[in-house]
Enzyme design. Structure first.
Site, PDB file in Angstrom:
ATOM      1  N   GLU A 284      49.201 -32.741  55.771  1.00  0.00           N
ATOM      2  CA  GLU A 284      48.358 -33.316  56.238  1.00  0.00           C
ATOM      3  C   GLU A 284      49.455 -31.357  57.429  1.00  0.00           C
ATOM      4  OE1 GLU A 284      47.979 -36.037  60.565  1.00  0.00           O
ATOM      5  OE2 GLU A 284      49.550 -36.165  58.772  1.00  0.00           O
ATOM      6  N   LYS A 349      39.747 -37.259  60.760  1.00  0.00           N
ATOM      7  CA  LYS A 349      40.701 -38.441  60.785  1.00  0.00           C
ATOM      8  C   LYS A 349      39.943 -39.398  62.061  1.00  0.00           C
ATOM      9  CE  LYS A 349      45.165 -40.103  61.309  1.00  0.00           C
ATOM     10  NZ  LYS A 349      46.172 -39.652  61.587  1.00  0.00           N
ATOM     11  N   CYS A 399      47.322 -39.060  56.916  1.00  0.00           N
ATOM     12  CA  CYS A 399      48.332 -39.901  57.739  1.00  0.00           C
ATOM     13  C   CYS A 399      48.386 -41.760  57.866  1.00  0.00           C
ATOM     14  CB  CYS A 399      48.218 -38.898  59.032  1.00  0.00           C
ATOM     15  SG  CYS A 399      50.328 -40.122  59.896  1.00  0.00           S
TER      16      CYS A 399
END
Length: 524
Positions: A284, A349, A399
């Protein structure tokens, strides 16, 4: 229920004993998870709590359950203070207060468990065995999605190394494992109560039902694990290389260090490409800037991809403005660099980290800043992107997204052949958080029967097989890479991938029937 049915030692138990047993339950729950990994404790960690709420009013049972929950979460999530003090610009005192506030909230779910259990005992059933697993699972599911959701520390996650037991997750998800754990706790509680006081017959039905269900789960786990491994053995495989740059968080967003970061990842990628991988995975925000395919950083990634003749998936940030006068929109994104292609497919995301990427309830927390400095609040993405490479397609979980089962299931239904999780756990230091975070990824692999490949900036990076076996993983805070092979031709989507948490809905239906049963008896 008549008071005389309970032994005097239960009815007259002192408050100090109640508190002590509640604390023991909370501590035992925490010890069941990484880093301690005393996973056997979870099978009887709730027994002290079930004992103390025996014959307590719903209000007192709620308080004792809440005490257990607060103890559990404050000891499990202690690591949030590390993130807030080092990267959130908060003092230790404020960080500790926020940890307490978070634990007080999360503890409510265990408190509600105790209160409802007591309420059902008073109004519906004499013993908690029938309702305890149902109530617990419903509350875990509620915690997963209420107020943005925080499904950290679900009981089932403690069993991530017990591969035979958790194969059931391709039907029930992690909630099924939690159900079995609570059921065993309730059975042990009933046996202890009988053996100590002999005021009732041995709980044959519940004990044998629990034992039978447990053996059924173990039998299914053995059968399913062997079958999936055989299918995967016959499937074509992909070679993957995972890059762990180990970039210090304080340097990560330093503009003067930007090119060094790229060079570190480039060096590791060139070393990892010697096995001619089919995909290279960077963590990430491995490219810590606003990435635009048409600007100067893109040729670097494209050139590297062409040099090794391998696609590279990497994390970066995206900034969008529709018009010059519009407020910019920020995304935490994943991009795919393909050899010979100037177009970079992108995923934004969808499930953001509260206080990490945006600050919820700003009126309540005006003094709290996000941990990602120098950027406005991120916006959530709206589209699931299925990335394509030769011979396979995959979805990316950025994540924290890996702890939400529904996201992985959505990718599997769309046709993902495997899952990629890119993350940066440097926020947590050497606490238990990176280990806890990694352990949850095991369940996403089993639930969907696909391999899961994880690249973490400072670790833990790893490769997880479709049966949850950890093929390889890295230590924390080491600059390295790992390589391996994963199956790329999975079976049809699992029951859980297709239908999700129907088991949780079934628990809700049973509770509803129990609640409505007196009404039906009265009028019909």
């Amino acid at each position: 229920m008549a008071l005389s049915r309970f032994p005097p030692s239960i009815v007259q138990r002192t408050t100090l004993q109640d508190i002590l047993l509640s604390l023991i339950s909370g501590i035992a729950l925490t010890l069941s998870f990484p880093k301690f990994d005393l996973s056997f404790l979870v099978w009887f960690s709730l027994v002290p709590l079930l004992i103390v709420i025996e014959r307590r009013s719903p209000g007192k049972a709620f308080f004792l359950g809440w005490l257990t929950g607060v103890t559990y979460f404050i000891s499990l999530l202690y690591w949030v203070t590390n993130s807030m003090t080092n990267y959130g610009n908060l003092s230790m005192i404020i960080s500790l207060l926020l940890l307490v506030f978070l634990s007080l909230y999360l503890g409510l779910y265990v408190g509600i468990f105790g209160g409802i259990l007591s309420f059902f005992r008073v109004h519906y059933l004499d013993e908690p065995g029938a309702t305890a697993p149902l109530i617990w699972v419903l509350l875990e599911y509620l915690r997963t999605y209420l107020l943005t959701g925080f499904p950290w520390g679900l009981l089932g996650y403690s069993q991530y190394q017990n591969l035979i037991l958790i194969q059931m997750c391709d039907i029930t998800g992690v909630y099924g494992v939690s159900f079995i754990i609570v059921m065993v706790n309730a059975a042990i509680y009933l046996i202890i109560k009988w053996s100590k006081f002999h005021q009732a017959t041995f709980p044959f039905r519940y004990t044998f039902l629990t034992l039978g269900l447990f053996l059924l789960v173990i039998g299914y786990g053995n059968f399913r694990k062997e079958k999936v491994q055989l299918i995967n053995k016959r499937s074509p495989h992909l070679r993957v290389s995972i890059i762990q740059g180990n970039i210090e968080q304080k340097k990560k967003w330093d503009p003067n260090y930007f090119y060094n970061i790229l060079l570190i990842h480039q060096k590791l990628t060139l070393e990892a490409s010697r096995i001619h991988p089919d995909l290279v995975i960077w963590p990430e925000t491995a490219v810590p800037c606003y990435f635009f395919p048409e600007l100067k950083y893109a040729p670097f990634l494209q050139s590297l991809s062409e040099r090794i003749n391998t696609p590279i998936i990497f994390g970066s940030l995206t900034l969008e403005t529709k018009n010059d006068n519009d407020k910019p929109t920020y995304y935490n994104s994943a991009f795919l660099a393909l050899p010979g292609e100037k177009f970079f497919p992108r995923y934004d995301k969808i499930h953001l980290v509260p206080f990490g990427e945006y600050v919820p309830f700003k009126l309540l927390f005006p003094f709290v800043e996000k941990m990602v400095v120098g950027v406005g609040d991120f916006s959530a993405g709206h589209r699931y992107t299925l990335f394509s490479i030769p011979y396979a397609r995959f979805g990316v979980l950025i994540c924290y997204e890996v702890i939400f089962p529904s996201l992985s299931c959505r990718y599997r239904r769309l046709g993902a052949d495997f899952l990629v999780n890119i993350t940066n756990d440097a926020w947590f230091g050497r606490t238990g958080a990176p280990y806890q975070h990694f352990s949850m990824a095991v369940f996403r692999a089993i639930e969907n029967r696909v391999a899961l490949v994880r690249a973490a900036n400072t670790g833990i990076s790893g490769i997880i097989s479709p049966v949850g076996y950890i093929q390889a993983k890295t230590p924390l805070f080491v600059r390295t890479f790992i390589q391996g092979e994963i199956p790329a031709n999975p079976q049809q989507p699992t029951f859980y991938s297709r239908y999700g948490d129907v088991g949780v809905a079934f628990c809700g239906i049973i509770i509803l029937i129990l609640v409505l049963r007196p009404i039906f008896r009265k009028y019909w």
